[in-house]
Design a protein around this motif. Structure first.
Motif, PDB file in Angstrom:
ATOM      1  N   LEU A 164       0.842  -1.200   0.000  1.00  0.00           N
ATOM      2  CA  LEU A 164       0.000   0.000   0.000  1.00  0.00           C
ATOM      3  C   LEU A 164       0.883   1.259   0.000  1.00  0.00           C
ATOM      4  N   ASN A 165       1.930   1.249   0.830  1.00  0.00           N
ATOM      5  CA  ASN A 165       2.854   2.393   0.862  1.00  0.00           C
ATOM      6  C   ASN A 165       3.552   2.573  -0.471  1.00  0.00           C
ATOM      7  N   LEU A 166       3.993   1.466  -1.032  1.00  0.00           N
ATOM      8  CA  LEU A 166       4.680   1.512  -2.324  1.00  0.00           C
ATOM      9  C   LEU A 166       3.764   2.114  -3.401  1.00  0.00           C
ATOM     10  N   ILE A 167       2.530   1.660  -3.427  1.00  0.00           N
ATOM     11  CA  ILE A 167       1.571   2.157  -4.428  1.00  0.00           C
ATOM     12  C   ILE A 167       1.334   3.650  -4.226  1.00  0.00           C
ATOM     13  N   ASN A 168       1.139   4.071  -2.977  1.00  0.00           N
ATOM     14  CA  ASN A 168       0.895   5.489  -2.709  1.00  0.00           C
ATOM     15  C   ASN A 168       2.092   6.350  -3.088  1.00  0.00           C
TER      16      ASN A 168
ATOM     17  N   SER B  44      -9.766   5.358  -0.153  1.00  0.00           N
ATOM     18  CA  SER B  44      -9.837   3.885  -0.142  1.00  0.00           C
ATOM     19  C   SER B  44      -9.588   3.229  -1.505  1.00  0.00           C
ATOM     20  N   ALA B  45      -9.386   4.024  -2.548  1.00  0.00           N
ATOM     21  CA  ALA B  45      -9.040   3.421  -3.844  1.00  0.00           C
ATOM     22  C   ALA B  45      -7.664   2.752  -3.768  1.00  0.00           C
ATOM     23  N   ASP B  46      -6.766   3.330  -2.945  1.00  0.00           N
ATOM     24  CA  ASP B  46      -5.425   2.743  -2.827  1.00  0.00           C
ATOM     25  C   ASP B  46      -5.474   1.337  -2.236  1.00  0.00           C
ATOM     26  N   VAL B  47      -6.410   1.120  -1.303  1.00  0.00           N
ATOM     27  CA  VAL B  47      -6.537  -0.203  -0.685  1.00  0.00           C
ATOM     28  C   VAL B  47      -7.007  -1.222  -1.727  1.00  0.00           C
TER      29      VAL B  47
ATOM     30  N   ALA C 292     -10.607   3.938  -9.805  1.00  0.00           N
ATOM     31  CA  ALA C 292     -10.424   5.371  -9.554  1.00  0.00           C
ATOM     32  C   ALA C 292     -11.667   6.194  -9.883  1.00  0.00           C
ATOM     33  N   MET C 293     -12.456   5.744 -10.851  1.00  0.00           N
ATOM     34  CA  MET C 293     -13.623   6.521 -11.280  1.00  0.00           C
ATOM     35  C   MET C 293     -14.880   5.651 -11.241  1.00  0.00           C
ATOM     36  N   PRO C 294     -15.537   5.575 -10.073  1.00  0.00           N
ATOM     37  CA  PRO C 294     -16.708   4.694  -9.920  1.00  0.00           C
ATOM     38  C   PRO C 294     -17.871   5.101 -10.812  1.00  0.00           C
ATOM     39  N   ASP C 295     -17.849   6.332 -11.308  1.00  0.00           N
ATOM     40  CA  ASP C 295     -18.964   6.778 -12.152  1.00  0.00           C
ATOM     41  C   ASP C 295     -18.658   6.669 -13.642  1.00  0.00           C
ATOM     42  N   VAL C 296     -17.546   6.049 -13.997  1.00  0.00           N
ATOM     43  CA  VAL C 296     -17.307   5.687 -15.404  1.00  0.00           C
ATOM     44  C   VAL C 296     -17.635   4.197 -15.531  1.00  0.00           C
ATOM     45  N   ARG C 297     -18.470   3.849 -16.516  1.00  0.00           N
ATOM     46  CA  ARG C 297     -18.813   2.427 -16.712  1.00  0.00           C
ATOM     47  C   ARG C 297     -17.791   1.785 -17.640  1.00  0.00           C
ATOM     48  N   VAL C 298     -17.003   0.874 -17.090  1.00  0.00           N
ATOM     49  CA  VAL C 298     -15.849   0.318 -17.783  1.00  0.00           C
ATOM     50  C   VAL C 298     -16.129  -1.117 -18.227  1.00  0.00           C
ATOM     51  N   THR C 299     -15.828  -1.412 -19.486  1.00  0.00           N
ATOM     52  CA  THR C 299     -15.891  -2.787 -19.988  1.00  0.00           C
ATOM     53  C   THR C 299     -14.509  -3.178 -20.486  1.00  0.00           C
ATOM     54  N   ALA C 300     -14.023  -4.333 -20.044  1.00  0.00           N
ATOM     55  CA  ALA C 300     -12.734  -4.857 -20.519  1.00  0.00           C
ATOM     56  C   ALA C 300     -13.009  -5.952 -21.533  1.00  0.00           C
ATOM     57  N   LEU C 301     -12.366  -5.862 -22.686  1.00  0.00           N
ATOM     58  CA  LEU C 301     -12.540  -6.862 -23.742  1.00  0.00           C
ATOM     59  C   LEU C 301     -11.196  -7.519 -24.052  1.00  0.00           C
TER      60      LEU C 301
END
Ligand code: SAH
Length: 245
Positions: A11-15, A28-31, A96-105
């Protein structure tokens, strides 16, 4: 395999990695990212998902790199990530963006299964995963000309990506190709493909990804969709690659 890192250390490394790249996240996105990193590294020991398999590599090359897209996305948009693999950039964006609807293909079942399972585990309600080939799913409903934004990282040359990705973009939307060094050359080679598929270069953003002791150059090529893609595109994959636009 290296020395295991605790969730706290990771977590520290990511931050730190996101901080040095000027990336700010909601609380809490970092977690969630730390949990995703652990899951990716653990799963990758059993199933080959990605060649980037250290906590440092994941933090910089998967997370920070994916999140360079954030300033170019708007809340409420729909996003399709073509050739997402284990979910990059799709998963960090969805976190990071809960209000963007993301689809992975992606065409590879084991990779897309990883992304789908990880999203359920992390409680992401704005993420869905699709297994299939871009040139088939982009040919008609329900996916054709339906997304505000399409992204692709490490999937192919820009001229080929135009044919694979632009069919999914609604007119007025955009395709963002994530590139390392070859951007200028690929843009020059993609003139014809852009014209044929309804795209126009809006901007090429060059940025630096700051690692602990390295600086990496990245480009975000933003392509505006200015006209519908003719029905003949995308062609079959063998045609797209053997006879690129
Ligand atoms: N975007 C991810 C994965 C890159 S590897 C990352 O940056 O980590 C390229 C991925 O594209 C592979 O997983 C491969 O299965 C997928 N791919 C290549 N051509 C494709 C196509 N025509 N349709 C769907 N997926 C494709």
């Amino acid at each position: 395999m290296g020395i295991a890192m605790s969730l706290e250390e990771n977590l520290n490394l990511i931050n730190e990695t996101l901080d040095s790249n000027g990336i700010k996240l909601r609380e809490s996105a970092d977690v969630l990212l730390a949990r995703l990193s652990e899951r990716l590294i653990a799963t990758n020991e059993l199933v080959n998902l990605t060649s980037i398999d250290t906590p440092e590599g994941v933090a910089l090359l998967h997370f920070a790199d994916s999140l360079t897209l954030l300033p170019y996305l708007e809340p409420g948009e729909t996003l399709l990530d073509v050739g997402s693999g284990a979910g990059f950039p799709a998963l960090p964006i969805a976190i990071a963006m809960p209000d963007v609807r993301v689809t992975a293909l992606d065409a590879t079942q084991k990779k897309i299964a990883f992304a789908a399972d990880a999203a359920v585990d992390l409680g992401l309600r704005n993420f869905s995963a699709l297994c299939g080939r871009a040139e088939e799913l982009g040919a008609g409903p329900p996916y054709r000309e339906r997304y505000d934004v399409v992204t692709a990282r490490a999937v192919g040359k820009l001229n080929i990506l135009c044919e694979l990705c632009l069919p999914f973009v609604r007119v007025g939307g955009r395709f963002i190709a994530m590139k390392s060094l070859s951007a200028a050359e690929e843009i020059a080679q993609a003139r014809q493909a852009l014209t044929e598929t309804g795209g126009e270069i809006a901007e090429n953003i060059t940025l630096t990804l700051q690692g602990e002791d390295e600086e990496l150059t990245r480009n975000l090529i933003i392509i505006q969709k200015i006209a519908p893609t003719p029905k003949i595109y995308p062609r079959r994959y063998s045609q797209i690659t053997k006879n690129p636009l």
